[in-house]
Design a protein around this motif. Structure first.
Motif, PDB file in Angstrom:
ATOM      1  N   GLN A   1       0.846  -1.188   0.000  1.00 58.70           N
ATOM      2  CA  GLN A   1       0.000   0.000   0.000  1.00 58.70           C
ATOM      3  C   GLN A   1       0.876   1.231   0.000  1.00 58.70           C
ATOM      4  O   GLN A   1       2.067   1.141   0.291  1.00 58.70           O
TER       5      GLN A   1
ATOM      6  N   VAL B   1      10.123   0.545   3.345  1.00 49.62           N
ATOM      7  CA  VAL B   1       9.286   1.699   2.989  1.00 49.62           C
ATOM      8  C   VAL B   1      10.083   2.670   2.127  1.00 49.62           C
ATOM      9  O   VAL B   1      11.079   3.241   2.586  1.00 49.62           O
TER      10      VAL B   1
ATOM     11  N   ILE C   1       5.023  -7.817   8.951  1.00 49.91           N
ATOM     12  CA  ILE C   1       4.938  -6.472   9.556  1.00 49.91           C
ATOM     13  C   ILE C   1       5.495  -6.447  10.971  1.00 49.91           C
ATOM     14  O   ILE C   1       5.877  -5.390  11.479  1.00 49.91           O
TER      15      ILE C   1
ATOM     16  N   HIS D   1       4.842   7.422   1.741  1.00 44.88           N
ATOM     17  CA  HIS D   1       5.381   6.113   2.135  1.00 44.88           C
ATOM     18  C   HIS D   1       4.805   5.021   1.244  1.00 44.88           C
ATOM     19  O   HIS D   1       3.580   4.827   1.206  1.00 44.88           O
TER      20      HIS D   1
ATOM     21  N   VAL E   1       4.776   1.188   1.111  1.00 42.26           N
ATOM     22  CA  VAL E   1       5.047   0.112   2.074  1.00 42.26           C
ATOM     23  C   VAL E   1       5.124  -1.231   1.348  1.00 42.26           C
ATOM     24  O   VAL E   1       4.186  -1.602   0.625  1.00 42.26           O
TER      25      VAL E   1
ATOM     26  N   SER F   1      11.179   1.762  12.402  1.00 39.91           N
ATOM     27  CA  SER F   1       9.917   1.129  12.831  1.00 39.91           C
ATOM     28  C   SER F   1       8.739   1.678  12.033  1.00 39.91           C
ATOM     29  O   SER F   1       8.849   2.680  11.321  1.00 39.91           O
ATOM     30  N   LEU F   2       7.584   1.037  12.214  1.00 39.39           N
ATOM     31  CA  LEU F   2       6.332   1.645  11.743  1.00 39.39           C
ATOM     32  C   LEU F   2       6.180   2.952  12.508  1.00 39.39           C
ATOM     33  O   LEU F   2       6.472   3.005  13.719  1.00 39.39           O
ATOM     34  N   THR F   3       5.734   4.011  11.840  1.00 39.34           N
ATOM     35  CA  THR F   3       5.605   5.306  12.536  1.00 39.34           C
ATOM     36  C   THR F   3       4.213   5.466  13.140  1.00 39.34           C
ATOM     37  O   THR F   3       3.873   6.523  13.661  1.00 39.34           O
ATOM     38  N   THR F   4       3.395   4.394  13.059  1.00 39.67           N
ATOM     39  CA  THR F   4       2.104   4.421  13.751  1.00 39.67           C
ATOM     40  C   THR F   4       2.018   3.164  14.610  1.00 39.67           C
ATOM     41  O   THR F   4       2.682   2.167  14.323  1.00 39.67           O
TER      42      THR F   4
ATOM     43  N   GLU G   1       7.383  13.314   8.281  1.00 45.11           N
ATOM     44  CA  GLU G   1       7.741  12.608   9.528  1.00 45.11           C
ATOM     45  C   GLU G   1       9.254  12.708   9.730  1.00 45.11           C
ATOM     46  O   GLU G   1       9.719  13.168  10.766  1.00 45.11           O
TER      47      GLU G   1
ATOM     48  N   HIS H   1       1.732  11.405   4.962  1.00 41.31           N
ATOM     49  CA  HIS H   1       1.598  12.157   6.218  1.00 41.31           C
ATOM     50  C   HIS H   1       1.727  13.630   5.840  1.00 41.31           C
ATOM     51  O   HIS H   1       2.506  13.969   4.945  1.00 41.31           O
TER      52      HIS H   1
ATOM     53  N   HIS I   1       0.638   5.579   1.246  1.00 41.67           N
ATOM     54  CA  HIS I   1      -0.112   6.587   2.003  1.00 41.67           C
ATOM     55  C   HIS I   1       0.803   7.785   2.226  1.00 41.67           C
ATOM     56  O   HIS I   1       1.978   7.741   1.871  1.00 41.67           O
TER      57      HIS I   1
ATOM     58  N   PHE J   1      13.900   1.826   6.119  1.00 36.50           N
ATOM     59  CA  PHE J   1      13.484   3.023   5.393  1.00 36.50           C
ATOM     60  C   PHE J   1      14.499   3.335   4.289  1.00 36.50           C
ATOM     61  O   PHE J   1      15.715   3.225   4.510  1.00 36.50           O
TER      62      PHE J   1
HETATM   63  N1  0VY Z   1       2.709   2.704  10.006  1.00 36.68           N
HETATM   64  C1  0VY Z   1       2.722   2.120   8.824  1.00 36.68           C
HETATM   65  N2  0VY Z   1       3.524   2.487   7.857  1.00 36.68           N
HETATM   66  S1  0VY Z   1       4.631   3.668   7.990  1.00 36.68           S
HETATM   67  N3  0VY Z   1       3.928   5.055   8.370  1.00 36.68           N
HETATM   68  O1  0VY Z   1       5.536   3.330   9.063  1.00 36.68           O
HETATM   69  O2  0VY Z   1       5.231   3.774   6.689  1.00 36.68           O
HETATM   70  N4  0VY Z   1       1.871   1.048   8.568  1.00 36.68           N
HETATM   71  C2  0VY Z   1       0.908   0.535   9.511  1.00 36.68           C
HETATM   72  C3  0VY Z   1       0.267  -0.658   8.827  1.00 36.68           C
HETATM   73  C4  0VY Z   1       0.898  -0.801   7.473  1.00 36.68           C
HETATM   74  C5  0VY Z   1       1.882   0.318   7.316  1.00 36.68           C
END
Ligand code: 0VY
Ligand code: ZN
Length: 265
Positions: free
Chosen positions: A90, A141, A133, A117, A119, A197-200, A104, A94, A92, A209
């Motif tokens: 996917q 990413v 994941i 991003h 992914v 890491s994932l940023t969420t 970010e 920010h 997306h 990255f």
């Molecule tokens: N946080 C995330 N991507 S990111 N912002 O770290 O690129 N994700 C959460 C579910 C799938 C991707």
């Protein structure tokens, strides 16, 4: 019942670690890229970004960002710092409430208006994205900074679907020939890379990255369209207006001794 999280107030980034312990880990993202401390790595092979455009995908507002999901097994990434082959899952973005903030990652303390991003998950090592994941080397990413400038025609193919996803959980099917490669900068040989890491939430420490040095331009009007997405359909602020989805970027995290590699001198 999933734990609610957001970007402000009690459910904001400072408290994520209470429900998502990995958010307090040692290799978190995003980070500031101090270009005087990056290390050139001459061993990287060329990045191989092969996306086809006949991929059916759908665009969703997940309440935290818009997410274009991709389910083509022809969209692959390899080379560069990567040891394995990764498949696009996917993409997306920010962004911020104005053009002075939104990315970010930062570069020498400079924050851009937005950050893209793309992914990908490791199909050599893992059987599914859900498995990858959570695992080291599971996710890669591709990242591009975005600044306000001239209009970006490629982004209009995504923005044209925003009317269908204004509200949370809004979904729009995108069947037109769209290749997300058009969203990347022209220069794909100069990038920084590090392990984060994932940023969420849940902030799994599974991400490599790869951040392009060249910044992509979109128009201020296109950036304003990012901000037009609503976080929630029901709750209205006391002013009675819809709450818009802005400042959906996590603050930068401690580097903890990690070294950011550069593919260029
Ligand atoms: N946080 C995330 N991507 S990111 N912002 O770290 O690129 N994700 C959460 C579910 C799938 C991707
Ligand atoms: Zn992201």
């Amino acid at each position: 019942k999933p734990v609610a999280w957001g970007y402000e107030g009690d459910i904001g980034p400072c408290n994520w670690h209470k429900y998502f312990p990995k958010a307090g880990g040692k290799r978190q993202s995003p980070i500031d890229i101090d270009t005087s401390a990056t290390q050139y790595d001459g061993s990287f092979k060329p990045l191989r970004i092969h996306y086809d455009s006949h991929m059916c995908s759908s665009l969703t507002n997940n309440g935290h960002t818009f997410c274009m999901s991709v389910n083509s097994d022809q969209c692959n990434l390899s080379g560069g710092p990567l040891e394995d082959k990764y498949r696009l899952l996917q993409f997306h973005c920010h962004w911020g409430s104005d053009d002075t903030k939104g990315s970010e990652h930062t570069v020498d303390g400079h924050q851009y208006a937005a950050e893209l991003h793309l992914v990908h998950w490791n199909t050599d090592k893992f059987k599914s994205a859900d498995e990858a994941i959570e695992k080291n080397q599971g996710i890669a990413v591709l990242t591009a900074f975005i600044k306000a400038g001239k209009e970006h025609r490629g982004w209009n193919h995504v923005l044209s679907h925003f009317k269908d996803i204004k509200k949370v959980q809004g979904t729009s099917t995108v069947n037109e020939d769209f290749n997300p490669k058009c969203l990347l900068p022209e220069n794909q040989t100069d990038y920084w890379t590090y392990e984060g890491s994932l940023t969420t939430p849940p902030c799994h420490e599974s991400v490599r990255f790869i951040i392009f040095k060249e910044v992509v331009e979109v128009s201020s009007e296109q950036l304003a369209q990012f901000r037009s997405l609503c976080v929630c359909s029901s709750r209205k602020r006391d002013t009675g207006e819809d709450e818009h989805l802005v400042d959906n970027f996590r603050p930068i995290q401690p580097l903890n001794g990690r070294v950011v590699k550069a593919s260029f001198q």
